[in-house]
Design a protein around this motif. Structure first.
Motif, mmCIF file in Angstrom:
data_model
loop_
_atom_site.group_PDB
_atom_site.id
_atom_site.type_symbol
_atom_site.label_atom_id
_atom_site.label_comp_id
_atom_site.label_asym_id
_atom_site.label_seq_id
_atom_site.Cartn_x
_atom_site.Cartn_y
_atom_site.Cartn_z
ATOM 1 N N GLY A 183 1.183 -0.823 -0.258
ATOM 2 C CA GLY A 183 -0.244 0.041 -0.168
ATOM 3 C C GLY A 183 1.047 1.537 -0.177
ATOM 4 O O GLY A 183 1.930 1.357 -0.700
ATOM 5 N N GLY B 93 -0.003 13.697 -6.922
ATOM 6 C CA GLY B 93 0.437 14.068 -7.778
ATOM 7 C C GLY B 93 0.551 12.386 -8.876
ATOM 8 O O GLY B 93 0.345 11.579 -8.124
ATOM 9 N N PHE C 35 -12.342 6.029 3.505
ATOM 10 C CA PHE C 35 -11.950 6.504 2.151
ATOM 11 C C PHE C 35 -11.726 5.328 0.904
ATOM 12 O O PHE C 35 -11.438 4.395 1.783
ATOM 13 N N TYR D 159 -10.128 5.349 -2.742
ATOM 14 C CA TYR D 159 -9.024 6.159 -4.200
ATOM 15 C C TYR D 159 -8.708 4.974 -4.814
ATOM 16 O O TYR D 159 -8.161 3.638 -4.566
ATOM 17 N N GLN E 76 -6.778 3.871 -8.237
ATOM 18 C CA GLN E 76 -5.176 4.540 -9.533
ATOM 19 C C GLN E 76 -5.560 3.769 -10.907
ATOM 20 O O GLN E 76 -5.361 2.400 -10.478
ATOM 21 N N ASN F 135 -0.466 3.994 -14.890
ATOM 22 C CA ASN F 135 0.006 4.911 -15.222
ATOM 23 C C ASN F 135 -0.351 5.782 -14.447
ATOM 24 O O ASN F 135 0.402 7.059 -15.557
ATOM 25 N N ARG F 136 -1.247 6.208 -14.279
ATOM 26 C CA ARG F 136 -1.545 7.566 -13.403
ATOM 27 C C ARG F 136 -1.732 7.388 -11.791
ATOM 28 O O ARG F 136 -1.926 6.191 -10.650
ATOM 29 N N GLY F 137 -1.278 8.840 -10.713
ATOM 30 C CA GLY F 137 -1.591 9.098 -9.688
ATOM 31 C C GLY F 137 -3.254 8.944 -8.768
ATOM 32 O O GLY F 137 -4.506 8.240 -10.137
ATOM 33 N N LEU F 138 -3.033 8.443 -7.612
ATOM 34 C CA LEU F 138 -3.989 8.108 -6.953
ATOM 35 C C LEU F 138 -5.453 9.479 -7.642
ATOM 36 O O LEU F 138 -5.084 10.368 -6.781
ATOM 37 N N PHE G 143 -9.334 10.385 -5.748
ATOM 38 C CA PHE G 143 -10.657 10.072 -4.769
ATOM 39 C C PHE G 143 -11.770 9.873 -5.095
ATOM 40 O O PHE G 143 -11.959 10.258 -6.282
ATOM 41 N N LEU H 38 -6.276 -0.215 -10.375
ATOM 42 C CA LEU H 38 -5.938 -1.176 -8.262
ATOM 43 C C LEU H 38 -7.011 0.294 -7.707
ATOM 44 O O LEU H 38 -6.199 1.330 -8.458
ATOM 45 N N PHE I 5 -7.702 1.328 -3.196
ATOM 46 C CA PHE I 5 -7.143 1.293 -1.613
ATOM 47 C C PHE I 5 -8.021 1.731 -1.429
ATOM 48 O O PHE I 5 -9.039 2.973 -1.100
ATOM 49 N N TRP J 184 -3.461 2.455 4.897
ATOM 50 C CA TRP J 184 -4.016 2.489 3.798
ATOM 51 C C TRP J 184 -3.680 0.966 4.203
ATOM 52 O O TRP J 184 -2.933 0.871 4.687
ATOM 53 N N ALA K 194 -3.375 -2.537 1.726
ATOM 54 C CA ALA K 194 -2.598 -2.495 0.367
ATOM 55 C C ALA K 194 -3.132 -2.782 -0.664
ATOM 56 O O ALA K 194 -1.833 -2.836 -2.178
#
Lengths: 116, 113
Positions: free
Chosen positions: A42, A108, B34, B36, B38, B41-44, B46, B88, B90, B103, B105
């Motif tokens: 994680g 980011g 929460f 999230y 992903q 190839n991109r950020g997390l 919300f 993915l 989270f 968080w 895994a």
């Protein structure tokens, strides 16, 4: 839209080098975070900053330091890079929240750092 | 100790079927929860959060999650999966007395056409 940018998408450094990872957010957020992401583990918090020049250690601060001289910018520094610091590094920002209020973090795109 | 568990490393679902991604937590008091996502190839990003109020929370892209205090769970659900939901996921939890998110895994969701 909140935008969090990181200075590099991919970075390759040699063992022992000093490495700087830069993060900039454009939404005037007080809170900023540095995480590392490893498969099966994680996200693990390295450092957190809740104001300019203020910082707190997260779960895995060893081998790292941070700098926050301006509200919009939060830098992660690897003083002497080692191979076990090869990872994906994620920066995030958020509003501070309070009692009964918790704001989401904006991330980011990440920097994939390889230390050889 | 505070912790978050996502018991499945990977979930496979056929397109059009309902999906569930599981999350259980161990946090004292009344947690903030929460989800999230992903994408490759991109950020997390919300998806949704539970702070207080109605146990069923609706979020982005047609996702929802149900807070179950007795089972200390916050499972993510969607009635009809899309191939584009493959990503993915989270789960994260915050103790209201602490700034830090804990968080899970992560669970890889694969939607097959």
């Amino acid at each position: 839209d909140v935008k969090v940018t990181q200075s590099s998408r991919y970075l390759v450094k040699r063992t022992g080098e000093k490495v700087f990872l830069e993060c900039v957010q454009d939404m005037d957020h007080e809170n900023m975070f540095w995480y590392r992401q490893d498969p099966g583990l994680g996200l693990r918090l390295i450092y957190f900053s809740y104001d300019v020049k203020m910082k707190e250690k997260g779960d895995i601060p060893e081998g790292y330091s941070v700098s926050r001289e301006k509200k919009e910018r939060f830098s992660l520094i690897l003083e002497s890079a080692s191979t076990n610091q090869t990872s994906m590094y994620l920066c995030a920002s958020s509003l501070p929240g309070g009692s009964g209020v918790s704001y989401e973090q904006y991330f980011g795109p990440g920097t994939r750092l390889t230390v050889t | 100790a505070q912790s978050v568990a996502q018991p499945e490393d990977q979930v496979n679902v056929a397109e059009g079927n309902p999906l569930t991604v599981k999350c259980t937590y161990s946090v004292s008091g009344n947690p903030y929860l929460f989800w999230y996502v992903q994408y490759p190839n991109r950020g997390l990003q919300f998806l949704l959060k539970y702070i207080t109020g109605d146990n069923l929370v609706k979020g982005s892209y047609g996702f929802e999650a149900e807070f179950n205090k007795s089972q200390t769970s916050f499972h993510l659900k969607k009635p009809s999966a899309l191939v584009s939901d493959s990503a993915l996921y989270f789960c994260a939890v915050r103790d209201p007395g602490n700034y830090q998110l804990i968080w899970g895994a992560g669970t890889k969701l694969i939607i097959k056409p």
